[in-house]
Design an enzyme around this catalytic site. Structure first.
Site, PDB file in Angstrom:
ATOM      1  N   LYS A 111       4.748  -6.779  -2.262  1.00 14.49           N
ATOM      2  CA  LYS A 111       4.574  -5.356  -2.002  1.00 14.49           C
ATOM      3  C   LYS A 111       5.181  -4.892  -0.680  1.00 14.49           C
ATOM      4  CE  LYS A 111       2.231  -4.057  -5.680  1.00 14.49           C
ATOM      5  NZ  LYS A 111       2.781  -3.054  -6.626  1.00 14.49           N
ATOM      6  N   GLU A 133      -1.378   4.946  -2.883  1.00 17.81           N
ATOM      7  CA  GLU A 133      -2.425   4.516  -3.796  1.00 17.81           C
ATOM      8  C   GLU A 133      -2.407   2.993  -3.852  1.00 17.81           C
ATOM      9  OE1 GLU A 133       0.708   2.999  -6.022  1.00 17.81           O
ATOM     10  OE2 GLU A 133       0.653   4.931  -4.976  1.00 17.81           O
ATOM     11  N   SER A 421       4.458 -13.536  -7.640  1.00 14.55           N
ATOM     12  CA  SER A 421       4.552 -12.263  -6.931  1.00 14.55           C
ATOM     13  C   SER A 421       3.579 -12.136  -5.771  1.00 14.55           C
ATOM     14  CB  SER A 421       4.320 -11.100  -7.898  1.00 14.55           C
ATOM     15  OG  SER A 421       3.055 -11.229  -8.536  1.00 14.55           O
TER      16      SER A 421
END
Length: 451
Positions: A111, A133, A421
């Site tokens: 991220k 968000e 991830s």
């Protein structure tokens, strides 16, 4: 100039404007249908401003923006992340398995690639406030870290359900100085968090930038997020050639909204010999309970239908009447009733293959990687590992630990890359709770807690 000349000039100007509009619409969509800008008129100036900044700074590297982005991702983020040969998985599946270690990026997940890129872009645009968000909390954490790093005030919207199941990430956001705003509407998960963030942005666009966390939303967000995340696939492409001397036969990544998926796949979309597998959360069932408005899964690419959500045409989990249903996944980060429009387009055209695994398979994938390779993956990534187990073999040879091949197990080929991830420390409470309820093949004995 005669009246006729005036009319011809006016018509010519209108035709040029229509042509510019057609060009803008083409840039805003993937194929003929997916994507677009289905937003209130009040947001159009902000989207046009963002599109201009995307073209200037990201695509054209104006003022050395991309140079600074890559430098900060190296020094602050820790890029490049390794591409590791998984020795015991390779032995188990009788093929070469490589893991892209995005779990080792600063913050513990992919991220940060997008969050740092967008917060930096907001500074170049002269914005004074960041909002975002989050579902599993990884995007919120990454945005909070990036905002602290770049000295920007930050507010995060997070569903109450996700706050309760991701408390460590909530505390990490607060430690980085971000405000966390609970969202209690609906199911209290990612869809509702995005709705609230959009409402905030609609009233504060002049000084606020919305760091959307996935390849969703109106144009240019899907392309902007993809381009910041595409560093994953660019590195894999270079690293696998160095390690194996060629491109992989297949690339596997989990898929919720799709940011890590497209970040991993983008570098290989034009390589027809590289198969791309997007692994969704099959939950407990692929059925939709239309009467209750519930889907016990988040398998949008596998079972969804076309519709508009959060400003874009894409595939959705919805009733026959077009009402968005509540999705489910054991992983908060995959618990989303939509998916990015580019990923929907690539599935529709056959370039990406959507697959799904249920909660048990994902939990077994979590435990298996932890036990065999010493890597604790995020529950999101565990879905990709669950699919690897299913696709690479049918029944373990207990004497060798290998899973023998048959005619159904060669779809992945001899050289496979799986994107890990994120790391799974954020999920330990959930995994422990869910494991105690189930009889999982790969889970460790937890009777010690009963002693």
């Amino acid at each position: 100039m005669s009246t006729g000349d005036h009319e011809r000039t006016h018509e010519s100007n209108r035709e040029r404007e229509r042509e510019r509009e057609r060009e803008r619409n083409a840039d805003a969509t993937f194929g003929d249908d997916y994507g677009g800008q289905y937003v209130p008129e009040a947001l159009m100036p902000a989207l046009q401003e963002l599109e201009d900044a995307y073209e200037r700074y990201v695509l054209e590297n104006e003022d050395g923006f991309m140079d600074e982005f890559h430098e900060r991702m190296r020094d602050f983020g820790g890029r490049p992340t390794p591409l590791q040969r998984a020795d015991r998985l390779s032995e188990r599946y009788d093929r070469e398995i490589y893991l892209k270690r995005e779990d080792l990026l600063h913050g513990g997940a992919h991220k940060l690639n997008n969050a740092l890129g967008q917060v930096l872009l907001a500074k170049y645009m002269g914005k004074e406030r960041i909002i975002a968000e989050t579902g599993a909390g990884q995007h919120g954490t990454a945005t909070a870290m990036a905002a602290a790093h770049l000295d920007m005030p930050c507010e995060i919207y997070m569903g109450r359900t996700d706050i309760n199941r991701q408390r460590p990430n909530v505390y990490r956001m607060r430690m980085n100085g971000a405000e966390v705003n609970p969202v209690t509407a609906g199911s209290g998960t990612l869809k509702e968090a995005i709705n609230e963030t959009m409402r905030d942005w609609a009233t504060t666009v002049e000084h606020t930038h919305y760091v959307i966390g996935s390849i969703v939303g109106p144009h240019p967000f899907p392309k902007l997020v993809r381009d910041f995340q595409s560093v994953i696939g660019d590195e894999i492409r270079e690293q696998i050639r160095e390690e194996a001397g060629r491109l992989p036969d297949s690339v596997v990544a989990c898929a919720g909204g799709g940011s890590n998926t497209m970040g991993t796949f983008h570098a290989f979309v034009r390589d027809d010999d590289v198969d791309l597998y997007a692994v969704e959360a099959g939950g407990s069932s692929l059925e939709i309970d239309a009467e209750e408005g519930l889907a016990p899964n988040s398998a949008t690419l596998s079972t969804g239908t076309d519709g508009v959500l959060h400003g874009a045409m894409t595939k959705l989990l919805q009733s026959e009447e077009g009402q968005i249903v509540e999705s489910h996944s054991v992983s908060a980060g995959l618990d989303y009733a939509g998916v990015g429009p580019e990923l929907a387009h690539l599935v529709e055209t056959g370039r990406v293959t959507p697959v799904n695994v249920d909660d048990d398979a994902a939990l077994n994938g979590f435990h298996r990687l932890s036990n065999l390779e010493g890597i604790i993956p995020a529950l999101e990534s565990s879905h990709a590992l669950g699919y690897l187990e299913r696709a690479a073999g049918t029944a373990a040879d207990t004497s060798s630990g290998q899973r023998p091949r048959d005619e159904h197990t060669d779809e992945l080929g001899d050289l496979v890359v799986v994107n890990v991830s994120g790391r799974g420390d954020k999920d330990l409470e959930t995994v422990l709770e869910e494991t105690e309820k189930r009889d999982l093949e790969a889970a460790p004995d937890v009777e010690v807690f009963d002693a």
